[in-house]
Scaffold this motif. Sequence first.
Motif, PDB file in Angstrom:
ATOM      1  N   VAL A   1      -4.389  15.496  21.771  1.00 44.76           N
ATOM      2  CA  VAL A   1      -5.155  14.329  22.185  1.00 44.76           C
ATOM      3  C   VAL A   1      -4.459  13.018  21.852  1.00 44.76           C
ATOM      4  N   GLN A   2      -4.472  12.129  22.795  1.00 44.90           N
ATOM      5  CA  GLN A   2      -3.980  10.785  22.558  1.00 44.90           C
ATOM      6  C   GLN A   2      -5.146   9.801  22.676  1.00 44.90           C
ATOM      7  N   ARG A   3      -5.228   8.909  21.704  1.00 44.82           N
ATOM      8  CA  ARG A   3      -6.283   7.894  21.731  1.00 44.82           C
ATOM      9  C   ARG A   3      -5.677   6.576  22.205  1.00 44.82           C
ATOM     10  N   GLU A   4      -6.249   6.035  23.230  1.00 41.91           N
ATOM     11  CA  GLU A   4      -5.657   4.842  23.817  1.00 41.91           C
ATOM     12  C   GLU A   4      -6.670   3.700  23.933  1.00 41.91           C
ATOM     13  N   TYR A   5      -6.139   2.515  23.776  1.00 39.40           N
ATOM     14  CA  TYR A   5      -6.926   1.288  23.892  1.00 39.40           C
ATOM     15  C   TYR A   5      -6.290   0.473  25.005  1.00 39.40           C
ATOM     16  N   TYR A   6      -7.042   0.222  26.061  1.00 43.82           N
ATOM     17  CA  TYR A   6      -6.537  -0.605  27.156  1.00 43.82           C
ATOM     18  C   TYR A   6      -6.808  -2.049  26.771  1.00 43.82           C
ATOM     19  N   TYR A   7      -5.726  -2.750  26.567  1.00 48.28           N
ATOM     20  CA  TYR A   7      -5.823  -4.068  25.969  1.00 48.28           C
ATOM     21  C   TYR A   7      -5.784  -5.130  27.050  1.00 48.28           C
ATOM     22  N   ASN A   8      -6.934  -5.698  27.311  1.00 47.68           N
ATOM     23  CA  ASN A   8      -7.113  -6.663  28.403  1.00 47.68           C
ATOM     24  C   ASN A   8      -6.601  -8.049  28.048  1.00 47.68           C
ATOM     25  N   ASN A   9      -5.299  -8.169  27.940  1.00 45.72           N
ATOM     26  CA  ASN A   9      -4.782  -9.458  27.497  1.00 45.72           C
ATOM     27  C   ASN A   9      -4.160 -10.271  28.626  1.00 45.72           C
ATOM     28  N   ALA A  10      -4.551  -9.938  29.840  1.00 47.44           N
ATOM     29  CA  ALA A  10      -4.160 -10.803  30.959  1.00 47.44           C
ATOM     30  C   ALA A  10      -5.432 -11.407  31.517  1.00 47.44           C
ATOM     31  N   GLY A  11      -5.304 -12.246  32.484  1.00 48.86           N
ATOM     32  CA  GLY A  11      -6.502 -12.730  33.152  1.00 48.86           C
ATOM     33  C   GLY A  11      -7.066 -14.000  32.568  1.00 48.86           C
TER      34      GLY A  11
END
Length: 593
Positions: free
Chosen positions: A179-189
């Motif tokens: 398992v890989q735990r991932e955080y989608y980091y919304n640093n655009a926009g």
Amino acid sequence: MVKAQLPDFNARIRQHIVEVHIKKAIKRAQDAGDLPKFEIPDIPMIQPRLKIHGDLSFPAMRLAKFAKQNPLDIARVVEKMLPETPLIKKTETVPPGFTNFFLDTSHFKSVFDRNRERRIHEIISDDFSVLKLDIGAYKKAQVEFVSANPSGPITIGHTRGAVVGDAMARLLEAAGYQVQREYYYNNAGNQMVVLGKSLRLRYLQQLGEDLDFPADYYQGEYLVDAAAQLAAEHGASLRTRDWGYFKDAAEERMFEWINRSLASIDIKHDEFFNETSLFESGRIWRTLAAMRDNGHIYESAHWEGAEADEVADVAAKRYEPATWFRSSAFGDEKDRVMVKSDGAPTYTLPDIAYHSDKLERGFDIAVNVLGTDHFTQAQVVKYGLQALGMDPAPIHVIFVQMVRAVRWNEARGEYEAVKQSKRAGDFDTLDHLVEMTSADAVRYHMLARSPNSQLDFDVDQVVKQSNENPVYYIQNAYVRCASILRHAEARGLDDSNANLSLLGDDERFFIDKALYEIYDAIRESVATFEPHHIAFCADELAEIFHPIYERVRVLHSDVPEDLAKARLRFYRASKAIFRYVLQLMGMSAPERM
RNA sequence: GCUCCAGUAGCUCAGGGGAUAGAGCAUUGGUUUCCUAAACCAAGUGCCGCAGGUUCGAAUCCUGCCUGGAGCGCCA
């Protein structure tokens, strides 16, 4: 879906033997002409709630459709045709068509005992490979969770997703997945622009400038704190910096803060996927181009299927043409804008690009934990992936319903939401929640309900219950085991060569039950993507354990040494069992409380 | 208006075709010479939102309705 190989836990074996016998009985009855010919379906045994109904129960009503006979008659025939076996002590058939089985395990005692002894040994020495399921063997899973915008602290709402996601990840690991735990980091926009501008304004205010703070800027007090810190460190030297500088400063702080908050409830991600990287690599535009090549993109001031009033409305706003995704072709209720008329992509396009990247990374399962407010968004992303010619099947979205922090208002006689407070003492953030309760309490209460039921987190009750609630009920089972082991060690009692055949029915039952239930909870949680089952499993096991603890003493004067050793061995295994369950829930296993 | 989720004990919630619907909290009574009483034992508590339907059997499945929440942006 591949059916997992069931482990040979005793409870499972018992059930299996009876099921096999029932099938044989049905077959015999068919051969004898007592039942018509039909393909014999799998009929799972029921575990009766009441002891007077025996150990296992067969509902013959399930066969009524196939046999076209009165269920009670079917049950009687099946009962009559049952093969002889020493496992079944007694059967009885009762209306409306149950055949109840009373089992006598004494004949199989040596088999079951040997099996159980092996399990106990494995549990104690081998750290639970016993309970590792094989359904995820050689498969890769990913859980993307939290993914909160780096524009503020982790709120209670985020916390639920965080707890559910991390528990899901742990359960997938227990099911054998890598398992890989991932955080989608919304640093655009645009939000990050606003964040930078907000901090800049707060900073200028710190320098004594009298400035209006726009309502659509980030209002949180934490930005005032951050600005004060900047002012303290840099004085007025940042006065001429633009929002970009402040954006970076804010983002860095938020990132650090978010991770610290998550770490406080034992949550860590393996991977932070930056939204900005999708821009830097050009993946966004490649994604759009691929969708366009597949014929799913068009330019227009309004979407193709717009009604007349909608068109008029858009015309009034005098929009330049935008770039649309014809998602309606995939079942969407309308098309969606990918690139706004000002040339900037909407949130959706990077999201599609991100998920296409995710799919290319080859996960067998990609779980995504989202709030229900992202329901439509998630749909559109799936349509987008289809537009790219990709199969979105590996993606499973767990939607967690809203969570409110509430407290009882005595005067009004009703619950009311805790205000979004700016200072400590209230519960709108994870940090405050942990501060007022505990990491373990937060994890348990956020986990112990179905993701798709709304949750009112009664902060006063959780605080009040901190001394008397399932969190401590479960942990106390572990603590009690730990205590016995400490005392035993002090006395020099050695259980390594214990004779486990001396164990009583209680202890045997608990071990058999625990293995069965934990395995089942993991399997069920993974199959349904509902990790809350493990919390109820843990509670149930503690409920079985505590009465046994009261009855089954180890170090009392009237317990012979042989028996004491066997029981000590039992508690050593029980301790490991509870540690494992607590670990699956992300809770601590304290040696003392 | 359309879509999704929920409505179960006084409160927070499990259960999601099977026998007498469960747990925690709250309420009431009892239990301690020896491994932590954060425990154990015992008691009470329910039109399972409403109305139809399917079924041998419905809290569970279907339809309609009521109530609460979320979504239906050239927001993120």
